[in-house]
Design a protein around this motif. Structure first.
Motif, mmCIF file in Angstrom:
data_model
loop_
_atom_site.group_PDB
_atom_site.id
_atom_site.type_symbol
_atom_site.label_atom_id
_atom_site.label_comp_id
_atom_site.label_asym_id
_atom_site.label_seq_id
_atom_site.Cartn_x
_atom_site.Cartn_y
_atom_site.Cartn_z
ATOM 1 N N LEU A 1 1.745 -1.689 -11.945
ATOM 2 C CA LEU A 1 1.218 -2.978 -11.501
ATOM 3 C C LEU A 1 0.676 -2.860 -10.083
ATOM 4 O O LEU A 1 -0.426 -3.334 -9.764
ATOM 5 N N LEU A 2 1.434 -2.212 -9.216
ATOM 6 C CA LEU A 2 1.009 -2.044 -7.830
ATOM 7 C C LEU A 2 -0.254 -1.192 -7.728
ATOM 8 O O LEU A 2 -1.148 -1.471 -6.926
ATOM 9 N N LYS A 3 -0.332 -0.153 -8.553
ATOM 10 C CA LYS A 3 -1.455 0.775 -8.467
ATOM 11 C C LYS A 3 -2.741 0.218 -9.076
ATOM 12 O O LYS A 3 -3.812 0.805 -8.903
ATOM 13 N N THR A 4 -2.637 -0.874 -9.786
ATOM 14 C CA THR A 4 -3.834 -1.432 -10.423
ATOM 15 C C THR A 4 -4.159 -2.809 -9.836
ATOM 16 O O THR A 4 -4.959 -2.922 -8.918
ATOM 17 N N LEU A 5 -3.516 -3.824 -10.332
ATOM 18 C CA LEU A 5 -3.854 -5.199 -9.949
ATOM 19 C C LEU A 5 -3.641 -5.486 -8.471
ATOM 20 O O LEU A 5 -4.451 -6.144 -7.823
ATOM 21 N N THR A 6 -2.550 -4.977 -7.906
ATOM 22 C CA THR A 6 -2.177 -5.380 -6.557
ATOM 23 C C THR A 6 -3.067 -4.774 -5.481
ATOM 24 O O THR A 6 -3.397 -5.446 -4.500
ATOM 25 N N VAL A 7 -3.461 -3.520 -5.643
ATOM 26 C CA VAL A 7 -4.178 -2.851 -4.556
ATOM 27 C C VAL A 7 -5.647 -2.553 -4.847
ATOM 28 O O VAL A 7 -6.398 -2.237 -3.934
ATOM 29 N N ASN A 8 -6.072 -2.663 -6.090
ATOM 30 C CA ASN A 8 -7.446 -2.313 -6.430
ATOM 31 C C ASN A 8 -8.378 -3.496 -6.180
ATOM 32 O O ASN A 8 -8.274 -4.530 -6.844
ATOM 33 N N LYS B 1 0.820 -1.201 0.000
ATOM 34 C CA LYS B 1 0.000 0.000 0.000
ATOM 35 C C LYS B 1 0.859 1.257 0.000
ATOM 36 O O LYS B 1 0.538 2.255 -0.656
ATOM 37 N N VAL B 2 1.962 1.224 0.731
ATOM 38 C CA VAL B 2 2.868 2.381 0.794
ATOM 39 C C VAL B 2 3.372 2.749 -0.598
ATOM 40 O O VAL B 2 3.528 3.921 -0.939
ATOM 41 N N LEU B 3 3.601 1.717 -1.410
ATOM 42 C CA LEU B 3 4.156 1.945 -2.741
ATOM 43 C C LEU B 3 3.165 2.582 -3.703
ATOM 44 O O LEU B 3 3.509 2.882 -4.843
ATOM 45 N N THR B 4 1.920 2.773 -3.281
ATOM 46 C CA THR B 4 0.921 3.373 -4.161
ATOM 47 C C THR B 4 0.549 4.787 -3.731
ATOM 48 O O THR B 4 -0.258 5.433 -4.397
ATOM 49 N N LEU B 5 1.098 5.276 -2.640
ATOM 50 C CA LEU B 5 0.766 6.609 -2.148
ATOM 51 C C LEU B 5 1.470 7.667 -2.989
ATOM 52 O O LEU B 5 2.682 7.579 -3.206
ATOM 53 N N PRO B 6 0.714 8.660 -3.488
ATOM 54 C CA PRO B 6 1.325 9.706 -4.322
ATOM 55 C C PRO B 6 2.498 10.372 -3.600
ATOM 56 O O PRO B 6 2.403 10.746 -2.440
ATOM 57 N N GLY B 7 3.601 10.488 -4.324
ATOM 58 C CA GLY B 7 4.798 11.092 -3.740
ATOM 59 C C GLY B 7 5.708 10.056 -3.126
ATOM 60 O O GLY B 7 6.893 9.991 -3.447
ATOM 61 N N LEU B 8 5.138 9.219 -2.259
ATOM 62 C CA LEU B 8 5.946 8.181 -1.610
ATOM 63 C C LEU B 8 6.297 7.053 -2.574
ATOM 64 O O LEU B 8 7.334 6.411 -2.426
ATOM 65 N N ASP B 9 5.403 6.808 -3.533
ATOM 66 C CA ASP B 9 5.593 5.660 -4.422
ATOM 67 C C ASP B 9 6.956 5.683 -5.116
ATOM 68 O O ASP B 9 7.725 4.720 -5.040
ATOM 69 N N LYS B 10 7.292 6.809 -5.756
ATOM 70 C CA LYS B 10 8.543 6.875 -6.499
ATOM 71 C C LYS B 10 9.754 6.913 -5.569
ATOM 72 O O LYS B 10 10.805 6.357 -5.889
#
Length: 286
Positions: free
Chosen positions: A207-214, A143-152
């Motif tokens: 991938l994280l922002k779509t399949l993994t967390v949605n 989930k952390v990897l999908t937060l705007p700003g924190l992801d990159k």
């Protein structure tokens, strides 16, 4: 170390300028492999090297394994894209019906394909936590990897800067320290180089922002109940993405499933226990 030689072929996806790479290794009965994470096939080398006479078709999913990169957030229908992509590759390989061996997110792809085309999948071998399957709550590290700003920022820190850091991801996924110390340097070099490819970050984050967390992409128990082929689940005792109880729950939802717990192993259990994993797969394929 594994004494493997292979040939690479690139296949064009229809209505797209995207190409995907398939590596063929060995001869004998066919096995189609769908890797996890972004789709890099090279980590399967140790498992393939411990198996018998098979013709392995190592499908490097779009975004990984020298296939073209992809931003999944721009696709209108990811599930249809997954089904159409695998269908295209199997058609190009002239594989009408084949066992599919998959890992992690690759399992998610394989399950979607088996649901859409049960006539083409003879058996399913699912290794490790199979993507967003009966996942429920998204694990905090993902989930952390999908937060705007924190992801990159976080994803950049996870990419190894040198060979000493190349196995950091495996360490986070529960692979044994003893295993990490004995893995060949060639594998270390592969992790370092593949994760520095230009398309790696975009492919991984999308991938994280779509399949993994949605949640809309979650494969539920009712979906698993429709799988028509026999399945083998190799579940890792130290898999950091889901518990053993969750693995058994997923296995119980499949109509014809054999569940095998690989003890003291991480998310990629064949790295810790190659002979055991290869033996279980061979037994199942018989």
């Amino acid at each position: 170390m594994y004494n493997l030689t292979g040939t690479d072929t690139y296949y064009q996806l229809p209505d797209s300028d995207m190409r995907v790479r398939v590596t063929e290794i060995g001869s004998g009965t066919p096995i189609f492999i769908v890797p996890g994470n972004t789709g890099d096939g090279f980590p399967f080398s140790s498992l393939i090297g411990h198996m018998g006479n098979h013709h392995f078709y190592l499908f490097n999913r779009p975004g990984g394994g020298l296939s073209d990169g992809i931003d999944l957030t721009k696709l209108p229908d990811i599930r249809q894209f997954v089904v159409d992509t695998i269908d295209t590759v199997l058609n190009d390989l002239h594989l009408d019906r084949v066992p599919i061996m998959a890992h992690s997110m690759g399992c998610h792809w394989a399950l979607w394909y088996a649901l859409a085309h049960p006539e083409r999948v003879s058996k399913l071998i699912l290794i490790g936590n199979p993507g967003r399957v009966m996942l429920g709550k998204t694990p905090a590290p993902l989930k952390v990897l999908t937060l705007p700003g924190l992801d990159k920022i976080v994803s950049k820190r996870l990419i190894p800067k040198n060979q000493d850091q190349a196995f950091n991801g495996l360490k986070l996924m529960g692979t044994n320290k003893e295993t990490l110390a004995t893995l060949p340097n060639e594998l270390r070099e592969a992790y370092l180089r593949f994760e520095h490819l230009p398309n790696y970050s975009v492919s991984t984050l999308s991938l994280l922002k779509t399949l993994t967390v949605n949640p809309k992409y979650e494969i539920k128990a009712a979906d698993l109940a429709q799988i028509q082929c026999p399945t083998l689940m190799l579940w890792s005792e130290n898999d950091t993405f889901a518990s053993v109880d969750k693995g058994r729950e997923i296995g119980n939802a499949l109509p014809d499933n054999r569940f095998h717990l690989v003890k003291d192993a991480g998310h990629m259990p064949w790295l810790d226990r190659p002979e055991e994993c290869a033996g279980q797969v061979e037994l199942f394929l018989q």
